[in-house]
Design a protein around this motif. Structure first.
Motif, short mmCIF file in Angstrom:
data_model
loop_
_atom_site.label_atom_id
_atom_site.label_comp_id
_atom_site.label_asym_id
_atom_site.label_seq_id
_atom_site.Cartn_x
_atom_site.Cartn_y
_atom_site.Cartn_z
N SER A 38 0.86 -1.19 0.00
CA SER A 38 0.00 0.00 0.00
C SER A 38 0.89 1.24 0.00
O SER A 38 1.88 1.29 0.75
CB SER A 38 -0.89 -0.03 1.26
N THR A 39 0.54 2.21 -0.83
CA THR A 39 1.38 3.42 -0.87
C THR A 39 1.26 4.20 0.45
O THR A 39 2.22 4.84 0.87
CB THR A 39 1.00 4.34 -2.06
N GLN A 62 -1.16 -2.36 -6.19
CA GLN A 62 -1.16 -2.52 -4.73
C GLN A 62 -1.73 -3.90 -4.40
O GLN A 62 -2.77 -4.30 -4.95
CB GLN A 62 -2.02 -1.46 -4.06
N ARG A 66 -5.43 0.17 0.94
CA ARG A 66 -6.31 0.39 2.10
C ARG A 66 -7.41 1.41 1.80
O ARG A 66 -7.18 2.42 1.15
CB ARG A 66 -5.51 0.96 3.28
N GLY A 67 -8.61 1.11 2.28
CA GLY A 67 -9.68 2.10 2.33
C GLY A 67 -9.78 2.57 3.77
O GLY A 67 -8.86 2.36 4.56
N ARG A 68 -10.88 3.18 4.11
CA ARG A 68 -11.05 3.64 5.48
C ARG A 68 -11.54 2.49 6.36
O ARG A 68 -12.14 1.54 5.87
CB ARG A 68 -12.07 4.79 5.53
N ARG A 71 -11.18 -1.22 5.48
CA ARG A 71 -11.67 -1.71 4.19
C ARG A 71 -10.51 -1.74 3.20
O ARG A 71 -9.47 -1.14 3.42
CB ARG A 71 -12.80 -0.81 3.68
N SER A 72 -10.70 -2.46 2.09
CA SER A 72 -9.57 -2.56 1.16
C SER A 72 -9.87 -1.80 -0.13
O SER A 72 -11.03 -1.52 -0.47
CB SER A 72 -9.25 -4.02 0.88
N TRP A 73 -8.79 -1.46 -0.83
CA TRP A 73 -8.88 -0.73 -2.09
C TRP A 73 -8.19 -1.53 -3.17
O TRP A 73 -7.02 -1.88 -3.05
CB TRP A 73 -8.23 0.66 -1.95
N PHE A 74 -8.92 -1.82 -4.22
CA PHE A 74 -8.46 -2.70 -5.29
C PHE A 74 -7.60 -1.89 -6.29
O PHE A 74 -8.07 -0.90 -6.84
CB PHE A 74 -9.73 -3.23 -5.97
N LYS A 140 -18.34 5.60 -8.24
CA LYS A 140 -17.08 6.00 -7.61
C LYS A 140 -15.90 5.77 -8.54
O LYS A 140 -15.65 4.65 -8.99
CB LYS A 140 -16.91 5.17 -6.32
N GLY A 143 -11.06 7.22 -4.63
CA GLY A 143 -11.18 7.22 -3.17
C GLY A 143 -9.97 7.91 -2.56
O GLY A 143 -8.85 7.83 -3.10
N ASN A 165 -9.43 5.08 -10.51
CA ASN A 165 -9.62 4.05 -11.54
C ASN A 165 -9.47 4.72 -12.90
O ASN A 165 -10.23 5.64 -13.21
CB ASN A 165 -11.00 3.43 -11.44
N LEU A 178 -19.36 -1.41 -1.84
CA LEU A 178 -20.26 -0.57 -1.06
C LEU A 178 -20.98 0.43 -1.96
O LEU A 178 -22.04 0.92 -1.62
CB LEU A 178 -19.46 0.21 -0.01
C1 BT5 Z 1 -11.65 4.89 0.19
O1 BT5 Z 1 -12.04 4.16 1.27
O2 BT5 Z 1 -12.34 5.19 -0.74
C2 BT5 Z 1 -10.19 5.31 0.24
C3 BT5 Z 1 -9.38 4.61 -0.80
C4 BT5 Z 1 -7.96 5.13 -0.83
C5 BT5 Z 1 -7.11 4.33 -1.75
C6 BT5 Z 1 -5.74 4.94 -1.90
S1 BT5 Z 1 -4.82 4.16 -3.17
C7 BT5 Z 1 -3.38 4.96 -2.66
C8 BT5 Z 1 -3.40 4.95 -1.15
N1 BT5 Z 1 -2.78 3.75 -0.61
C9 BT5 Z 1 -3.67 3.00 0.04
O3 BT5 Z 1 -3.41 1.91 0.58
N2 BT5 Z 1 -4.89 3.59 0.01
C10 BT5 Z 1 -4.83 4.88 -0.66
P1 BT5 Z 1 -13.54 3.75 1.57
O4 BT5 Z 1 -14.44 4.95 1.48
O5 BT5 Z 1 -13.47 3.01 2.83
O6 BT5 Z 1 -13.93 2.82 0.36
C11 BT5 Z 1 -13.47 1.50 0.30
C12 BT5 Z 1 -14.53 0.69 -0.42
O7 BT5 Z 1 -14.54 1.07 -1.81
C13 BT5 Z 1 -14.27 -0.81 -0.42
O8 BT5 Z 1 -14.82 -1.41 0.71
C14 BT5 Z 1 -14.96 -1.26 -1.70
O9 BT5 Z 1 -16.35 -1.41 -1.50
C15 BT5 Z 1 -14.79 -0.06 -2.61
N3 BT5 Z 1 -13.63 -0.20 -3.55
C16 BT5 Z 1 -12.48 -0.88 -3.38
N4 BT5 Z 1 -11.65 -0.71 -4.43
C17 BT5 Z 1 -12.32 0.11 -5.29
C18 BT5 Z 1 -12.01 0.66 -6.56
N5 BT5 Z 1 -10.83 0.45 -7.17
N6 BT5 Z 1 -12.94 1.45 -7.15
C19 BT5 Z 1 -14.14 1.71 -6.57
N7 BT5 Z 1 -14.49 1.22 -5.36
C20 BT5 Z 1 -13.59 0.43 -4.73
#
Ligand code: BT5
Length: 284
Positions: A38-39, A62, A66-68, A71-74, A140, A143, A165, A178
């Motif tokens: 994760s960055t 990645q 990480r999301g918030r 949660r995870s970020w793809f 979305k 994020g 994306n 979500l």
């Molecule tokens: C976010 O969290 O939207 C924050 C995401 C931040 C990602 C960046 S990437 C660079 C940096 N390094 C990291 O490790 N993270 C940051 P949240 O609001 O909690 O949304 C997460 C939710 O979005 C997940 O539970 C999925 O439902 C959805 N999700 C995951 N990957 C996605 C994607 N690529 N596009 C759209 N939705 C996604």
């Protein structure tokens, strides 16, 4: 670098092409990884070694984005932007007794910079889903994750992580999402350069960083707020199956960046806490 499919195919990501693409930006340093957990995690490790203000970590893929709230970020390879910037207090805000609003503001800075780029450079109509998502066509596309590093009560540094994306390959499988997802290419209608997009977003972060307390920042943010004038439901936590914590008409933002809602009984309520989810109920 032009938004042109043949050049897109030639876009190679390595340390040197990244440095070339970002030349002249006031970065405190840059670390590029073809593959990384994760960055944000790497930026935190770099902070341990004393990363300077505006140090940039960028990954082509990645494996544990990480999301918030856990949660995870793809972020599959070659399809998205995933990067993190280090912010040092004093460089971007004056440390205050309660620095939490500053982190929320940093999150808004990320969303505003991405939104501004999509409007100005790609002619798109993005919106900011409070507090931290950028939407295109109500799906979305980006994020933002702002994390603080604390020593006791003091904010030592902050990390602004942004995931965008870019191509359809960036989209996560729809099950378990979500919120519906999209990519820039789908709305733009043709391929675009990820490197160029990265530079454009960083330029706007630089631009807005010095203007966080100006009416211009607030106006831009509010003008691009999603669901304004619509009935929305706010949820605490991830589960949208639970009843919403609050429902009301989204009026806009107050001067601190909190949401202003009109409740059913006519009262106005402000909502400042971070972990809320929005769901449009219906258009007014
Ligand atoms: C976010 O969290 O939207 C924050 C995401 C931040 C990602 C960046 S990437 C660079 C940096 N390094 C990291 O490790 N993270 C940051 P949240 O609001 O909690 O949304 C997460 C939710 O979005 C997940 O539970 C999925 O439902 C959805 N999700 C995951 N990957 C996605 C994607 N690529 N596009 C759209 N939705 C996604």
């Amino acid at each position: 670098m032009v938004n042109n499919p043949s050049l897109m195919d030639q876009e190679k990501w390595n340390d040197s092409t990244l440095r070339q693409a970002l030349a002249g930006l006031p970065l405190g340093g840059m670390r590029y990884f073809p593959r990384l957990d994760s960055t944000n995690a790497e930026a935190a490790r770099w902070l341990e070694e004393g990363a300077p203000h505006f140090a940039l970590v960028i990954a082509n893929e990645q494996t544990a984005g990480r999301g918030r709230h856990g949660r995870s970020w793809f972020t599959p390879p070659g399809a998205a932007l995933a990067f993190s910037l280090v912010f040092r207090p004093g460089e971007w805000y004056t440390p205050a007794p309660d620095p939490l609003p500053s982190l929320a503001r940093l999150s808004a800075l990320g969303a505003v910079a991405v939104c501004h780029t999509l409007v100005q450079e790609y002619g798109l109509v993005p919106q900011i889903k409070w507090p931290n998502d950028v939407l295109l066509q109500r799906r979305k596309v980006c994020g933002v994750l702002a994390e603080g590093r604390w020593q006791g009560e003091q904010l030592q540094a902050a990390i602004l992580g942004i995931g965008i994306n870019v191509t359809p390959a960036a989209l996560p499988p729809p099950t378990g999402l979500l919120y519906p997802a999209t990519c820039v290419q789908e709305a733009f209608g043709r391929p675009l350069s990820r490197l160029r997009l990265l530079r454009q977003v960083l330029e706007r972060i630089v631009y807005w960083q010095g203007r966080l307390d100006t009416p211009d920042f607030h106006t831009f943010w509010e003008e691009h707020l999603a669901f304004k004038g619509e009935l929305i439901a706010l949820y605490y936590g991830s589960s949208l199956d639970d009843p919403p914590a609050l429902e009301g008409l989204l009026l806009g933002l107050d001067e601190r960046g909190c949401l202003r809602l009109r409740l059913a009984d006519g009262q106005e309520r402000r909502v400042c806490e971070g972990e809320l989810r929005l769901r449009p109920l219906h258009k007014r």
